[in-house]
Design a protein around this motif. Structure first.
Motif, PDB file in Angstrom:
ATOM      1  N   LEU A 127      61.075  44.002  34.287  1.00  0.00           N
ATOM      2  CA  LEU A 127      61.873  44.510  35.399  1.00  0.00           C
ATOM      3  C   LEU A 127      63.292  43.968  35.267  1.00  0.00           C
ATOM      4  O   LEU A 127      63.499  42.795  34.975  1.00  0.00           O
ATOM      5  N   SER A 128      64.256  44.816  35.499  1.00  0.00           N
ATOM      6  CA  SER A 128      65.652  44.456  35.288  1.00  0.00           C
ATOM      7  C   SER A 128      66.163  43.478  36.348  1.00  0.00           C
ATOM      8  O   SER A 128      65.898  43.642  37.534  1.00  0.00           O
ATOM      9  N   SER A 129      66.927  42.520  35.880  1.00  0.00           N
ATOM     10  CA  SER A 129      67.587  41.592  36.802  1.00  0.00           C
ATOM     11  C   SER A 129      68.771  42.278  37.473  1.00  0.00           C
ATOM     12  O   SER A 129      69.322  41.758  38.436  1.00  0.00           O
ATOM     13  N   LYS A 130      69.158  43.451  36.993  1.00  0.00           N
ATOM     14  CA  LYS A 130      70.304  44.175  37.544  1.00  0.00           C
ATOM     15  C   LYS A 130      69.941  45.021  38.764  1.00  0.00           C
ATOM     16  O   LYS A 130      70.829  45.545  39.432  1.00  0.00           O
ATOM     17  N   LEU A 131      68.656  45.168  39.047  1.00  0.00           N
ATOM     18  CA  LEU A 131      68.259  45.943  40.226  1.00  0.00           C
ATOM     19  C   LEU A 131      68.620  45.182  41.494  1.00  0.00           C
ATOM     20  O   LEU A 131      68.472  43.965  41.562  1.00  0.00           O
ATOM     21  N   ASN A 132      69.043  45.925  42.493  1.00  0.00           N
ATOM     22  CA  ASN A 132      69.355  45.331  43.789  1.00  0.00           C
ATOM     23  C   ASN A 132      68.086  45.383  44.646  1.00  0.00           C
ATOM     24  O   ASN A 132      67.748  46.432  45.183  1.00  0.00           O
ATOM     25  N   VAL A 133      67.401  44.253  44.737  1.00  0.00           N
ATOM     26  CA  VAL A 133      66.181  44.167  45.531  1.00  0.00           C
ATOM     27  C   VAL A 133      66.361  43.018  46.518  1.00  0.00           C
ATOM     28  O   VAL A 133      66.042  41.865  46.215  1.00  0.00           O
ATOM     29  N   PRO A 134      66.891  43.350  47.709  1.00  0.00           N
ATOM     30  CA  PRO A 134      67.112  42.281  48.692  1.00  0.00           C
ATOM     31  C   PRO A 134      65.785  41.771  49.241  1.00  0.00           C
ATOM     32  O   PRO A 134      64.773  42.482  49.200  1.00  0.00           O
ATOM     33  N   PRO A 135      65.780  40.552  49.750  1.00  0.00           N
ATOM     34  CA  PRO A 135      64.558  40.054  50.381  1.00  0.00           C
ATOM     35  C   PRO A 135      64.185  40.957  51.561  1.00  0.00           C
ATOM     36  O   PRO A 135      65.064  41.533  52.213  1.00  0.00           O
ATOM     37  N   THR A 136      62.902  41.073  51.800  1.00  0.00           N
ATOM     38  CA  THR A 136      62.452  41.863  52.944  1.00  0.00           C
ATOM     39  C   THR A 136      62.958  41.203  54.220  1.00  0.00           C
ATOM     40  O   THR A 136      62.822  39.998  54.390  1.00  0.00           O
ATOM     41  N   SER A 137      63.536  42.020  55.079  1.00  0.00           N
ATOM     42  CA  SER A 137      64.065  41.480  56.330  1.00  0.00           C
ATOM     43  C   SER A 137      62.925  41.221  57.312  1.00  0.00           C
ATOM     44  O   SER A 137      61.820  41.750  57.164  1.00  0.00           O
ATOM     45  N   SER A 138      63.219  40.436  58.303  1.00  0.00           N
ATOM     46  CA  SER A 138      62.224  40.176  59.354  1.00  0.00           C
ATOM     47  C   SER A 138      61.946  41.475  60.097  1.00  0.00           C
ATOM     48  O   SER A 138      62.865  42.259  60.350  1.00  0.00           O
ATOM     49  N   PRO A 139      60.688  41.706  60.453  1.00  0.00           N
ATOM     50  CA  PRO A 139      60.371  42.922  61.203  1.00  0.00           C
ATOM     51  C   PRO A 139      61.048  42.915  62.568  1.00  0.00           C
ATOM     52  O   PRO A 139      61.303  41.865  63.140  1.00  0.00           O
ATOM     53  N   SER A 140      61.335  44.109  63.050  1.00  0.00           N
ATOM     54  CA  SER A 140      61.876  44.222  64.411  1.00  0.00           C
ATOM     55  C   SER A 140      60.804  44.838  65.302  1.00  0.00           C
ATOM     56  O   SER A 140      59.962  45.599  64.845  1.00  0.00           O
ATOM     57  N   PHE A 141      60.854  44.486  66.580  1.00  0.00           N
ATOM     58  CA  PHE A 141      59.866  44.975  67.537  1.00  0.00           C
ATOM     59  C   PHE A 141      60.588  45.689  68.666  1.00  0.00           C
ATOM     60  O   PHE A 141      61.585  45.192  69.196  1.00  0.00           O
ATOM     61  N   LYS A 142      60.086  46.859  69.009  1.00  0.00           N
ATOM     62  CA  LYS A 142      60.621  47.611  70.144  1.00  0.00           C
ATOM     63  C   LYS A 142      59.463  47.900  71.092  1.00  0.00           C
ATOM     64  O   LYS A 142      58.489  48.566  70.722  1.00  0.00           O
ATOM     65  N   ALA A 143      59.563  47.371  72.300  1.00  0.00           N
ATOM     66  CA  ALA A 143      58.490  47.556  73.290  1.00  0.00           C
ATOM     67  C   ALA A 143      58.427  49.002  73.742  1.00  0.00           C
ATOM     68  O   ALA A 143      59.431  49.706  73.783  1.00  0.00           O
TER      69      ALA A 143
END
Length: 175
Positions: A158-174
């Motif tokens: 897998l390429s080190s050049k790919l932009n793969v940001p860390p997964t963000s924290s989930p958001s919750f909507k009541a």
């Protein structure tokens, strides 16, 4: 004469990059459609189709197709126990396509929505798309549960050049 030579050089350079026109270029519709097929398969619990779009190395790492399908069914049972339902997976535009290690690779942002008790949880993660047949067929690695550095240790091509940001924290909507 000098201007004609410059124009020819520029034309040749642009022609060489035609498949990558606009960043993800001509591959974007195919990548997006096949990633959407994978997401829809998960929503519909069609694990045979989901597995078809999963990178074979991930399937092998999980013990083969049957074991991978059993794991997916196990996750589904946990979701059911806690009243969690995945109801939408939205695939966004893929990133620039990288030609590396004899294959094409791209990262694709994916927004997943799950209904939980009291509301909706939304997560944003990344699929890594891989094509070994010049962009006709794509398989994906869901980087939502594992950071990309760890995934690259399992799949070093897998390429080190790919932009793969860390997964963000989930958001919750009541509700």
């Amino acid at each position: 004469m000098k201007n004609i030579a410059i124009i020819l050089i520029v034309f040749c350079a642009l022609t060489a990059f035609k498949p990558f026109r606009g960043g993800n270029g001509d591959y974007a519709p195919v990548i997006r459609q096949q990633a959407e097929n994978m997401g829809k398969a998960l929503v519909k619990k069609n694990y045979a189709i989901y597995i078809k779009y999963t990178d074979p190395r991930i399937i092998q790492d999980m013990g083969g197709e049957a074991a991978f399908a059993d794991s997916l069914k196990g996750y589904e049972a946990q979701w059911h126990r806690y009243n969690i339902t995945i109801f939408d997976i939205n695939v966004e535009d893929p990133s620039w396509v990288i030609d590396t290690a004899g294959e094409l690779q791209s990262s694709i942002p994916v927004v997943t929505q799950m209904r939980v008790q009291g509301g909706i949880v939304t997560t944003v993660s990344t699929f890594v798309g891989i094509s070994k047949d010049k962009g006709k067929n794509w398989v994906f690695i869901d980087c939502g549960q594992t950071d990309y550095a760890t995934m690259r240790k399992k799949c070093p091509d897998l390429s080190s050049k790919l932009n793969v940001p860390p997964t963000s924290s989930p958001s919750f909507k009541a509700d």
